[in-house]
Design a protein around this motif. Structure first.
Motif, mmCIF file in Angstrom:
data_model
loop_
_atom_site.group_PDB
_atom_site.id
_atom_site.type_symbol
_atom_site.label_atom_id
_atom_site.label_comp_id
_atom_site.label_asym_id
_atom_site.label_seq_id
_atom_site.Cartn_x
_atom_site.Cartn_y
_atom_site.Cartn_z
ATOM 1 N N ALA A 164 -23.680 55.048 -27.027
ATOM 2 C CA ALA A 164 -23.511 56.046 -28.100
ATOM 3 C C ALA A 164 -22.555 57.151 -27.692
ATOM 4 C CB ALA A 164 -24.863 56.627 -28.530
ATOM 5 N N TRP A 165 -21.565 56.813 -26.867
ATOM 6 C CA TRP A 165 -20.510 57.761 -26.489
ATOM 7 C C TRP A 165 -19.319 57.498 -27.423
ATOM 8 C CZ3 TRP A 165 -21.203 56.091 -20.720
ATOM 9 C CH2 TRP A 165 -22.420 56.598 -20.233
ATOM 10 N N HIS A 166 -19.467 57.937 -28.671
ATOM 11 C CA HIS A 166 -18.539 57.524 -29.726
ATOM 12 C C HIS A 166 -17.156 58.149 -29.557
ATOM 13 C CE1 HIS A 166 -21.764 55.421 -31.647
ATOM 14 N NE2 HIS A 166 -22.499 56.519 -31.712
ATOM 15 N N ARG A 167 -17.083 59.318 -28.993
ATOM 16 C CA ARG A 167 -15.772 59.932 -28.771
ATOM 17 C C ARG A 167 -14.949 59.091 -27.804
ATOM 18 N NH1 ARG A 167 -14.210 64.709 -25.533
ATOM 19 N NH2 ARG A 167 -12.430 65.733 -26.522
ATOM 20 N N THR A 168 -15.590 58.655 -26.741
ATOM 21 C CA THR A 168 -14.898 57.796 -25.776
ATOM 22 C C THR A 168 -14.489 56.482 -26.424
ATOM 23 O OG1 THR A 168 -16.100 58.765 -23.914
ATOM 24 C CG2 THR A 168 -15.135 56.586 -23.572
ATOM 25 N N ALA A 169 -15.324 55.952 -27.315
ATOM 26 C CA ALA A 169 -15.039 54.655 -27.939
ATOM 27 C C ALA A 169 -13.755 54.702 -28.752
ATOM 28 C CB ALA A 169 -16.215 54.226 -28.810
ATOM 29 N N TRP A 170 -13.576 55.729 -29.597
ATOM 30 C CA TRP A 170 -12.354 55.757 -30.406
ATOM 31 C C TRP A 170 -11.154 56.157 -29.566
ATOM 32 C CZ3 TRP A 170 -8.852 59.557 -31.221
ATOM 33 C CH2 TRP A 170 -9.229 60.904 -31.136
ATOM 34 N N GLN A 171 -11.372 56.973 -28.533
ATOM 35 C CA GLN A 171 -10.242 57.369 -27.687
ATOM 36 C C GLN A 171 -9.705 56.196 -26.870
ATOM 37 O OE1 GLN A 171 -11.743 60.797 -25.518
ATOM 38 N NE2 GLN A 171 -10.972 62.212 -27.080
ATOM 39 N N LEU A 172 -10.559 55.290 -26.462
ATOM 40 C CA LEU A 172 -10.081 54.094 -25.762
ATOM 41 C C LEU A 172 -9.216 53.244 -26.687
ATOM 42 C CD1 LEU A 172 -13.208 53.138 -23.634
ATOM 43 C CD2 LEU A 172 -10.900 53.547 -22.752
ATOM 44 N N ARG B 284 -19.310 58.541 -36.995
ATOM 45 C CA ARG B 284 -20.543 59.153 -36.489
ATOM 46 C C ARG B 284 -20.308 60.526 -35.863
ATOM 47 N NH1 ARG B 284 -24.225 54.697 -35.915
ATOM 48 N NH2 ARG B 284 -23.156 52.727 -36.341
ATOM 49 N N LEU B 285 -19.070 61.006 -35.906
ATOM 50 C CA LEU B 285 -18.719 62.279 -35.288
ATOM 51 C C LEU B 285 -18.304 63.294 -36.351
ATOM 52 C CD1 LEU B 285 -16.518 60.892 -32.357
ATOM 53 C CD2 LEU B 285 -18.864 61.744 -32.179
ATOM 54 N N PRO B 286 -18.565 64.563 -36.130
ATOM 55 C CA PRO B 286 -18.115 65.603 -37.069
ATOM 56 C C PRO B 286 -16.662 65.975 -36.793
ATOM 57 C CG PRO B 286 -19.374 66.606 -35.297
ATOM 58 C CD PRO B 286 -19.397 65.119 -35.035
ATOM 59 N N ASP B 287 -15.778 64.976 -36.896
ATOM 60 C CA ASP B 287 -14.380 65.174 -36.519
ATOM 61 C C ASP B 287 -13.496 64.489 -37.556
ATOM 62 O OD1 ASP B 287 -11.870 65.297 -35.403
ATOM 63 O OD2 ASP B 287 -12.484 64.635 -33.409
ATOM 64 N N ALA C 196 -10.309 62.674 -36.276
ATOM 65 C CA ALA C 196 -10.541 61.361 -35.665
ATOM 66 C C ALA C 196 -10.778 60.304 -36.740
ATOM 67 C CB ALA C 196 -11.737 61.431 -34.716
ATOM 68 N N GLN C 197 -11.474 60.698 -37.808
ATOM 69 C CA GLN C 197 -11.742 59.732 -38.884
ATOM 70 C C GLN C 197 -10.448 59.332 -39.592
ATOM 71 O OE1 GLN C 197 -14.701 61.626 -41.348
ATOM 72 N NE2 GLN C 197 -16.062 62.000 -39.603
ATOM 73 N N ILE C 198 -9.561 60.310 -39.834
ATOM 74 C CA ILE C 198 -8.286 60.003 -40.494
ATOM 75 C C ILE C 198 -7.438 59.114 -39.596
ATOM 76 C CG2 ILE C 198 -6.132 61.014 -41.308
ATOM 77 C CD1 ILE C 198 -7.824 63.547 -42.027
ATOM 78 N N LEU C 199 -7.332 59.475 -38.319
ATOM 79 C CA LEU C 199 -6.506 58.717 -37.383
ATOM 80 C C LEU C 199 -7.004 57.280 -37.253
ATOM 81 C CD1 LEU C 199 -5.188 59.906 -33.950
ATOM 82 C CD2 LEU C 199 -6.451 57.772 -34.096
ATOM 83 N N THR C 200 -8.306 57.098 -37.116
ATOM 84 C CA THR C 200 -8.824 55.750 -36.891
ATOM 85 C C THR C 200 -8.662 54.877 -38.130
ATOM 86 O OG1 THR C 200 -11.071 56.528 -37.438
ATOM 87 C CG2 THR C 200 -10.461 56.463 -35.106
ATOM 88 N N LEU D 94 -7.068 44.836 -33.804
ATOM 89 C CA LEU D 94 -7.966 44.976 -34.951
ATOM 90 C C LEU D 94 -9.391 45.262 -34.491
ATOM 91 C CD1 LEU D 94 -8.385 44.766 -38.022
ATOM 92 C CD2 LEU D 94 -8.756 42.305 -37.703
ATOM 93 N N ALA D 95 -9.840 44.572 -33.455
ATOM 94 C CA ALA D 95 -11.222 44.735 -32.988
ATOM 95 C C ALA D 95 -11.479 46.150 -32.481
ATOM 96 C CB ALA D 95 -11.521 43.710 -31.903
ATOM 97 N N VAL D 96 -10.555 46.697 -31.692
ATOM 98 C CA VAL D 96 -10.811 48.031 -31.126
ATOM 99 C C VAL D 96 -10.760 49.104 -32.204
ATOM 100 C CG1 VAL D 96 -9.985 47.390 -28.822
ATOM 101 C CG2 VAL D 96 -8.383 48.438 -30.437
ATOM 102 N N TRP D 97 -9.916 48.917 -33.230
ATOM 103 C CA TRP D 97 -9.860 49.946 -34.272
ATOM 104 C C TRP D 97 -11.036 49.829 -35.234
ATOM 105 C CZ3 TRP D 97 -7.891 54.240 -33.432
ATOM 106 C CH2 TRP D 97 -6.738 54.379 -32.658
ATOM 107 N N ARG D 98 -11.577 48.661 -35.416
ATOM 108 C CA ARG D 98 -12.819 48.564 -36.194
ATOM 109 C C ARG D 98 -13.945 49.329 -35.503
ATOM 110 N NH1 ARG D 98 -12.495 42.169 -38.048
ATOM 111 N NH2 ARG D 98 -11.747 42.565 -40.172
ATOM 112 N N ILE D 99 -14.039 49.131 -34.193
ATOM 113 C CA ILE D 99 -15.042 49.882 -33.425
ATOM 114 C C ILE D 99 -14.759 51.373 -33.510
ATOM 115 C CG2 ILE D 99 -15.892 50.331 -31.093
ATOM 116 C CD1 ILE D 99 -15.454 47.347 -30.494
ATOM 117 N N ALA D 100 -13.476 51.726 -33.396
ATOM 118 C CA ALA D 100 -13.103 53.143 -33.405
ATOM 119 C C ALA D 100 -13.468 53.810 -34.729
ATOM 120 C CB ALA D 100 -11.607 53.280 -33.137
#
Length: 760
Positions: free
Chosen positions: A491-499, A529-532, A535-539, A517-523
């Motif tokens: 549940a370290w979601h910030r790290t997940a999208w940053q990777l 799940r983040l108040p950011d 990050a939501q727009i970028l992903t 495609l797989a990493v951006w679906r995860i991202a």
């Protein structure tokens, strides 16, 4: 008489542990006389000399009578024990042809040195088949050692006893060689000396199985190069290699073909051929471990009512339980447990942490980050685990742990929850920070993201340039994907999208479209799940781009419209421009694409983002050219060329190499479709050179395909054929089958005559 007497006198001397010189000094008989007796050259020895030797050798009356009879030529040769101690050969034994050849070569290596061979399993611990290999080779070559074969299980890693004292093994060998108990010295070193005397000049094979270390083996080594010794151990026995000239033979797991052959030999061809999918799954789950394969074959044999598919399901669900048994010799967990018990506390801790490391292999710096140790200490502990055959190290310095050993480690020495979390945070921070630095090298104009703090214990590497960054990504790619999955699990979601962000340009350049495609679906899921909002727009935007590359039209529209809607909610012109810029790449007819590109350009102007503005300028030029392909579209070509030239000037001013390559490619396209084929070839060549400097194989493939068209238009069919063949091969390697097929059709349409045609 001569041969019988010579053999008797030599046997009694060796039993006493005396050299010819020592016997001469003790008996008063000259060395030359003793040598002549033992070689058979002195055929009529004086009886007085024989009695003197008997006294010096402390022979019993029966032995004196035997010696006197042999001297007189009336005695039959005494029976000298020829030990045949090899256990039954393993059955069935399959494969290992390369290892058997290496053993043959090592045992024949001579030049006066004892050919001692260490058989060690580097890629696995117990159960990899070291003893089977040694015994199979020994039986196959027993006739080369007519004076006997000695065998001892040194119990170095026995689950129910301590390692055997080498003195016990020596005493067993002396018994096998027929030495009477009252003739055996008390002191262990004297027993070892007697053993060496007994086997000196005899052609014998010693198999020392399951040794724990060099100290256990050294007293058992002959002093004569007429003998050969095979030693098996889970440790590498480096002291035996450096101190005794031993040859190292590493025994790895079985390849799939040999694993299948083992199952066929145990279960029969019919049963194996009846369930090919289940057999493949069993082989995969056992990972080439001969012991694991044999355990599963045994279960299949004793439970014929169970299908192989059912056994594979059991193994998949709980491998360690399925591979366990009350008999330690038939239990993989018991075998691994004995290796685990031999570790120090520090080694066991690192062993447990390595089992939770993300990815199939691990580099030294990642292990140091995982454990929190410095590089020197980390390397030392890893070397010990490698010597214990619990991990392996490949030629590139990468450390691997077999899947079954990893499963064992996660249960036998699992770190506490807090220690596990801390270790994983460190190693994920290492991967994220290093990948971020590498991504910035690939595109220095890309806006960086804000990372969390990096623990000082994480020694990130220095990456000096783009080739180094791409090499690092190539090496760590599978680990980075695994690290993202680990971040989600924790549940370290910030790290997940940053990777995902760090991998974006690498995936694009290498053509890893499905991984992208797989990493951006995860991202996207993590950012949600983040108040950011940023990050939501970028992903969403980069997920849309990943869909675009794969030709997923509707999915791309949905993701990019979501990004655009979120950016409008935030009233962020830059984010809106990015969304429009990416939306432009969706529309195949070009008109909607051009609208989005112009909208992006309008938004970027006045934002003081010159690289982003150049991107939009190039996009407007490109889509204008696409719309102006029809005859008489010169004005459109001029508009397209003007926008691309403006983009190129901005890219050059700000030293954006990737942008220059993209715009040169656009100019090549415009030139070709406006009939300026020589200019097109030159622009494409410049673009291709830059893409190769950037190691951007994805875009290079497209440029290679495009440059073939002006070559063909100029009549340069060989040049067209050359670049199209290269483009086709790159497309195939990148899994871009549709593009590869189209290029092949273009190749097929070229004139059959391959002679070079000069163009204008």
């Amino acid at each position: 008489m001569g041969d019988h007497f010579a053999a008797a006198i030599r046997r009694f001397r060796l039993r006493a542990g005396l050299t010819q010189e020592a016997l001469a000094e003790r008996s008063g008989v000259s060395v030359s006389t003793i040598r002549g007796m033992e070689t058979g050259r002195r055929r009529n020895p004086q009886l007085a000399s024989v009695r003197q030797l008997a006294t010096a050798l402390e022979l019993r009356s029966a032995e004196l009578d035997e010696l006197l009879a042999a001297a007189a030529g009336t005695a039959e040769p005494s029976t000298v024990p020829v030990p045949r101690q090899l256990p039954a050969p393993p059955a069935p034994f399959v494969g290992r042809l390369e290892e058997l050849d290496l053993l043959d070569a090592a045992m024949r290596a001579g030049s006066g040195e004892a050919p001692t061979v260490v058989v060690s399993a580097i890629a696995g611990a117990g159960g990899v088949g070291k003893s089977w290999l040694a015994l199979h080779w020994a039986h196959r070559n027993a006739d080369r050692y007519p004076d006997g074969q000695l065998f001892v299980d040194l119990r170095g890693f026995s689950p129910d006893s301590d390692p055997m004292d080498p003195a016990v093994a020596v005493r067993g060998f002396l018994d096998a060689l027929g030495v009477e108990p009252d003739r055996i010295p008390v002191a262990p070193h004297a027993q070892a000396a007697l053993f060496r005397s007994m086997v000196a000049d005899r052609r014998m094979l010693l198999v020392l199985d399951n040794a724990v270390d060099t100290a256990q083996v050294a007293p058992l080594l002959p002093g004569s190069d007429s003998c050969a010794v095979a030693v098996t151990s889970r440790n590498r026995l480096s002291g035996l290699i450096t101190g005794h000239g031993a040859h190292l033979l590493s025994v790895d797991t079985l390849p799939d073909t040999e694993a299948r052959a083992l199952l066929v030999a145990r279960l029969g061809t019919a049963r194996i051929e009846a369930e090919p999918a289940a057999v493949g799954e069993l082989i995969r789950l056992c990972g080439g471990f001969p012991l694991a394969l044999s355990i599963m074959a045994g279960r299949a044999h004793t439970h014929p009512h169970l299908s192989l598919a059912e056994l594979a399901d059991e193994l998949r669900d709980d491998a360690l339980d399925v591979l366990d048994d009350a008999d330690p010799a038939a239990s993989l967990p018991a075998v691994l447990s004995s290796s685990h018990r031999a570790l120090t506390d520090e080694e066991a801790e690192v062993f447990g942490l390595l089992a939770i490391a993300p990815g199939p292999d691990t580099g030294l710096r990642a292990v140091a980050s995982l454990t929190g140790c410095d590089l020197i200490r980390t390397r030392t502990v890893l070397r010990r685990l490698e010597q214990a055959s619990l991990i392996s190290r490949d030629a590139a310095g990468r450390y691997r742990m077999h899947d079954l050993i990893r499963r064992y480690a996660t249960t036998a020495h699992a770190p506490a929850d807090e220690a596990r979390s801390t270790a994983l945070r460190r190693v994920l921070a290492y991967y994220t920070h290093t990948a971020h630095a590498a991504a910035r090298l690939l595109d220095s104009h890309r806006e960086p993201i804000e990372l969390g703090p990096l623990d000082p214990a994480c020694p990130t590497p220095a990456l000096p340039d783009i080739p180094a960054a791409m090499d690092w990504f190539d090496t760590e790619h599978r680990n980075l994907l695994a690290a993202q999955r680990t971040a989600v699990t924790q549940a370290w979601h910030r790290t997940a999208w940053q990777l995902a962000w760090t991998l974006n340009d690498y995936h694009y350049r290498r053509g890893h479209r499905q991984d992208q495609l797989a990493v951006w679906r995860i991202a996207v899921d993590s950012a949600r799940r983040l108040p950011d909002p940023g990050a939501q727009i970028l992903t969403h935007r980069l997920l849309g781009r990943a869909h675009v590359v794969l030709g997923h039209h509707q999915e791309a529209i949905d993701a990019l419209n979501q990004a655009l809607a979120l950016s409008e909610e935030q009233e962020d012109r830059a984010l809106q421009a990015q969304a429009h810029y990416t939306l432009a790449s969706i529309w195949p007819d070009g008109r909607r694409a051009l609208e989005h590109a112009r909208h992006a350009l309008d938004l970027y102007r006045g934002l003081d983002q010159p690289i982003a503005e150049a991107n939009a300028l190039n996009a407007v030029g490109w889509y204008t050219a696409l719309l102006g392909e029809a005859p008489g579209s010169g004005k459109a070509d001029d508009t397209a060329r003007r926008h691309c030239q403006a983009a190129l000037a901005l890219y050059r001013q700000h030293q954006d190499v990737n942008g220059q390559a993209q715009t040169l490619d656009s100019l090549g396209y415009i030139d070709h479709h406006s009939g300026r084929h020589l200019d097109a070839v030159e622009h494409y060549r410049q673009a291709l050179s830059l893409y190769r400097d950037l190691d951007n194989l994805y875009e290079a493939a497209d440029t290679l395909e495009r440059i073939g068209h002006p070559h063909a238009a100029l009549g340069r069919h060989e040049q067209a054929r050359e670049v199209w063949c290269e483009a086709r091969d790159l497309y195939r390697r990148q899994g871009r089958d549709q593009e590869a097929e189209e290029v092949q059709r273009q190749l097929d349409r070229l004139p059959a005559d391959r002679s070079r045609m000069d163009g204008p």
